[in-house]
Each structure stands twice: as structure tokens, then as C-alpha cells.
Design a protein around this motif. Sequence first.
Motif, PDB file in Angstrom:
ATOM      1  N   PRO A 136      11.150  -4.424  15.557  1.00  0.00           N
ATOM      2  CA  PRO A 136      11.054  -5.361  14.433  1.00  0.00           C
ATOM      3  C   PRO A 136      10.822  -6.792  14.877  1.00  0.00           C
ATOM      4  CG  PRO A 136      13.337  -4.966  14.956  1.00  0.00           C
ATOM      5  CD  PRO A 136      12.535  -4.063  15.863  1.00  0.00           C
ATOM      6  N   GLU A 137      10.249  -7.576  13.977  1.00  0.00           N
ATOM      7  CA  GLU A 137      10.269  -9.026  14.148  1.00  0.00           C
ATOM      8  C   GLU A 137      11.450  -9.598  13.366  1.00  0.00           C
ATOM      9  OE1 GLU A 137       7.597 -11.476  11.186  1.00  0.00           O
ATOM     10  OE2 GLU A 137       6.393  -9.817  11.959  1.00  0.00           O
ATOM     11  N   LEU A 138      11.879  -8.847  12.348  1.00  0.00           N
ATOM     12  CA  LEU A 138      12.997  -9.256  11.507  1.00  0.00           C
ATOM     13  C   LEU A 138      13.745  -8.008  11.048  1.00  0.00           C
ATOM     14  CD1 LEU A 138      14.498 -11.475   9.837  1.00  0.00           C
ATOM     15  CD2 LEU A 138      12.846 -11.026   8.023  1.00  0.00           C
ATOM     16  N   VAL A 139      15.078  -8.076  11.073  1.00  0.00           N
ATOM     17  CA  VAL A 139      15.917  -6.985  10.597  1.00  0.00           C
ATOM     18  C   VAL A 139      16.693  -7.474   9.381  1.00  0.00           C
ATOM     19  CG1 VAL A 139      17.839  -5.433  11.136  1.00  0.00           C
ATOM     20  CG2 VAL A 139      16.167  -6.004  12.910  1.00  0.00           C
ATOM     21  N   LEU A 140      16.627  -6.708   8.310  1.00  0.00           N
ATOM     22  CA  LEU A 140      17.440  -6.968   7.133  1.00  0.00           C
ATOM     23  C   LEU A 140      18.653  -6.059   7.214  1.00  0.00           C
ATOM     24  CD1 LEU A 140      14.685  -7.048   4.391  1.00  0.00           C
ATOM     25  CD2 LEU A 140      15.776  -8.992   5.527  1.00  0.00           C
ATOM     26  N   ILE A 141      19.826  -6.648   7.271  1.00  0.00           N
ATOM     27  CA  ILE A 141      21.059  -5.880   7.361  1.00  0.00           C
ATOM     28  C   ILE A 141      21.724  -5.894   5.993  1.00  0.00           C
ATOM     29  CG2 ILE A 141      23.284  -5.627   8.516  1.00  0.00           C
ATOM     30  CD1 ILE A 141      22.032  -7.316  10.841  1.00  0.00           C
ATOM     31  N   GLY A 142      21.694  -4.748   5.328  1.00  0.00           N
ATOM     32  CA  GLY A 142      22.347  -4.612   4.031  1.00  0.00           C
ATOM     33  C   GLY A 142      23.771  -4.144   4.263  1.00  0.00           C
ATOM     34  N   THR A 143      24.737  -4.946   3.853  1.00  0.00           N
ATOM     35  CA  THR A 143      26.143  -4.695   4.206  1.00  0.00           C
ATOM     36  C   THR A 143      26.931  -3.963   3.127  1.00  0.00           C
ATOM     37  OG1 THR A 143      26.757  -6.913   3.468  1.00  0.00           O
ATOM     38  CG2 THR A 143      26.241  -6.631   5.810  1.00  0.00           C
ATOM     39  N   ARG A 192      15.418  -5.195  -2.056  1.00  0.00           N
ATOM     40  CA  ARG A 192      14.380  -5.983  -2.725  1.00  0.00           C
ATOM     41  C   ARG A 192      13.592  -6.828  -1.726  1.00  0.00           C
ATOM     42  NH1 ARG A 192      18.922  -6.602  -6.114  1.00  0.00           N
ATOM     43  NH2 ARG A 192      19.235  -8.734  -5.363  1.00  0.00           N
ATOM     44  N   THR A 193      14.292  -7.439  -0.787  1.00  0.00           N
ATOM     45  CA  THR A 193      13.646  -8.286   0.213  1.00  0.00           C
ATOM     46  C   THR A 193      12.765  -7.459   1.139  1.00  0.00           C
ATOM     47  OG1 THR A 193      15.513  -9.812   0.086  1.00  0.00           O
ATOM     48  CG2 THR A 193      14.070 -10.021   1.999  1.00  0.00           C
ATOM     49  N   PHE A 194      13.194  -6.245   1.475  1.00  0.00           N
ATOM     50  CA  PHE A 194      12.378  -5.350   2.298  1.00  0.00           C
ATOM     51  C   PHE A 194      11.001  -5.165   1.663  1.00  0.00           C
ATOM     52  CE2 PHE A 194      10.681  -1.236   3.453  1.00  0.00           C
ATOM     53  CZ  PHE A 194      10.821  -1.219   4.831  1.00  0.00           C
ATOM     54  N   ASN A 195      10.963  -4.909   0.371  1.00  0.00           N
ATOM     55  CA  ASN A 195       9.688  -4.701  -0.311  1.00  0.00           C
ATOM     56  C   ASN A 195       8.802  -5.937  -0.264  1.00  0.00           C
ATOM     57  OD1 ASN A 195      10.450  -2.118  -0.916  1.00  0.00           O
ATOM     58  ND2 ASN A 195      10.760  -2.472  -3.089  1.00  0.00           N
ATOM     59  N   ILE A 196       9.387  -7.089  -0.458  1.00  0.00           N
ATOM     60  CA  ILE A 196       8.617  -8.337  -0.427  1.00  0.00           C
ATOM     61  C   ILE A 196       8.007  -8.556   0.951  1.00  0.00           C
ATOM     62  CG2 ILE A 196       8.797 -10.861  -0.550  1.00  0.00           C
ATOM     63  CD1 ILE A 196      10.997 -10.349  -2.747  1.00  0.00           C
ATOM     64  N   LEU A 197       8.816  -8.406   1.992  1.00  0.00           N
ATOM     65  CA  LEU A 197       8.327  -8.631   3.356  1.00  0.00           C
ATOM     66  C   LEU A 197       7.308  -7.573   3.774  1.00  0.00           C
ATOM     67  CD1 LEU A 197      11.625  -9.783   5.070  1.00  0.00           C
ATOM     68  CD2 LEU A 197       9.712 -11.195   4.290  1.00  0.00           C
ATOM     69  N   ALA A 246       5.215  -6.112   1.703  1.00  0.00           N
ATOM     70  CA  ALA A 246       3.984  -6.488   0.998  1.00  0.00           C
ATOM     71  C   ALA A 246       3.273  -7.644   1.695  1.00  0.00           C
ATOM     72  CB  ALA A 246       4.294  -6.850  -0.447  1.00  0.00           C
ATOM     73  N   GLU A 247       4.040  -8.485   2.383  1.00  0.00           N
ATOM     74  CA  GLU A 247       3.457  -9.613   3.136  1.00  0.00           C
ATOM     75  C   GLU A 247       2.931  -9.184   4.502  1.00  0.00           C
ATOM     76  OE1 GLU A 247       6.549 -12.548   3.409  1.00  0.00           O
ATOM     77  OE2 GLU A 247       6.324 -13.157   1.311  1.00  0.00           O
ATOM     78  N   GLY A 248       3.111  -7.910   4.854  1.00  0.00           N
ATOM     79  CA  GLY A 248       2.631  -7.420   6.138  1.00  0.00           C
ATOM     80  C   GLY A 248       3.547  -7.738   7.308  1.00  0.00           C
ATOM     81  N   ARG A 249       4.794  -8.070   7.033  1.00  0.00           N
ATOM     82  CA  ARG A 249       5.746  -8.406   8.092  1.00  0.00           C
ATOM     83  C   ARG A 249       6.262  -7.138   8.764  1.00  0.00           C
ATOM     84  NH1 ARG A 249       8.416 -13.352   7.208  1.00  0.00           N
ATOM     85  NH2 ARG A 249       9.318 -12.963   9.261  1.00  0.00           N
ATOM     86  N   PRO A 288       0.833  -1.201   0.000  1.00  0.00           N
ATOM     87  CA  PRO A 288       0.000   0.000   0.000  1.00  0.00           C
ATOM     88  C   PRO A 288       0.869   1.253   0.000  1.00  0.00           C
ATOM     89  CG  PRO A 288      -0.742  -1.579   1.667  1.00  0.00           C
ATOM     90  CD  PRO A 288       0.545  -2.107   1.105  1.00  0.00           C
ATOM     91  N   SER A 289       0.388   2.306  -0.645  1.00  0.00           N
ATOM     92  CA  SER A 289       1.191   3.510  -0.825  1.00  0.00           C
ATOM     93  C   SER A 289       1.501   4.232   0.481  1.00  0.00           C
ATOM     94  CB  SER A 289       0.501   4.459  -1.799  1.00  0.00           C
ATOM     95  OG  SER A 289      -0.747   4.842  -1.269  1.00  0.00           O
ATOM     96  N   THR A 290       0.818   3.899   1.569  1.00  0.00           N
ATOM     97  CA  THR A 290       1.092   4.540   2.847  1.00  0.00           C
ATOM     98  C   THR A 290       2.323   3.954   3.527  1.00  0.00           C
ATOM     99  OG1 THR A 290      -0.389   3.027   3.999  1.00  0.00           O
ATOM    100  CG2 THR A 290      -1.329   5.123   3.232  1.00  0.00           C
TER     101      THR A 290
END
Length: 133
Positions: A65-72, A104-109, A111-114, A8-10
Motif C-alpha cells: 500500500p501507499e496508504l492503509v485505512l485502519i477501521g477500528t 466510505r473512504t476506501f471507495n473514494i481513494l 475511485a481516485e486510483g490510489r 471500475p467494476s473490476t
Amino acid sequence: MKLHAQAPSTLNTVTAYGADYIEVNRVRHAGSLIFAPDSPIRTWEASAFERLRAEHFVPVLELQPELVLIGTGASQRFPAPQITLLLAQAGVGFEIMDTAAACRTFNILTAEGRRVVGAFLARAATSTNGSLA
């Protein structure tokens, strides 16, 4: 690279990234960043992988967070276990990947409501640009 928003755009969505920026909701940001789908984009004090310290994850945990994506950065690099110990002690999962993959993974998660938080280190100037839209 541009990405197509599926969330969602918000919500915050990474719409592009490049060697020296990450674009969120079509607004370009330079340097290292942290944000959740529903939080303001914040500069992350961890300016480079070599400078990454455990205390850099305190503001990440404030986003609950429930999950952190660490981009190195431009390549996937694994920090010493004591650097991510704070996340483990808090019971928060984390994944380590290059910053492009983390975007990319941030967007997927999202969209899944994570309840994901992106902790993105700036990429080296030799990186390839990416568009997500």
C-alpha cells in the motif's frame, strides 16, 4: 448503509456494511478483513481492537500500500504507537477511523486510483447498518 460504486467494476468496492459484516462487490463477509482495490478479500487475524498487535500489519504490507485505512470498529480508537510502528518504518501512510468511515473512504481513494489497503476490524453488534449502493 449501501454505497454507490464509483470505481471500475473490476476493483473491490465496499457496497454495504453493518454491525457484523462488510459487503465487497455485493458479497457479504463477516469479521475483520484486509484488501486492496485489486486483491482478494482476506480474513484479518486481528479480530478486535483489544487484540491488535504489530504483527497483524505484516499481511497488510504484503499488499504494497501507499496508504492503509485502519477501521477500528464501531468507534474511532487509536492504537499504541508501537502497534503501527511497522507501517511507519515501511514508509506507508495510515489513517485511523471507525470502520464505517474507513469503508466510505476506501471507495473514494479507490475511485481516485490510489494504492489503498483497507484493514477493517469487525464492528460491535450495537452498530448501525449502512448501505452504500
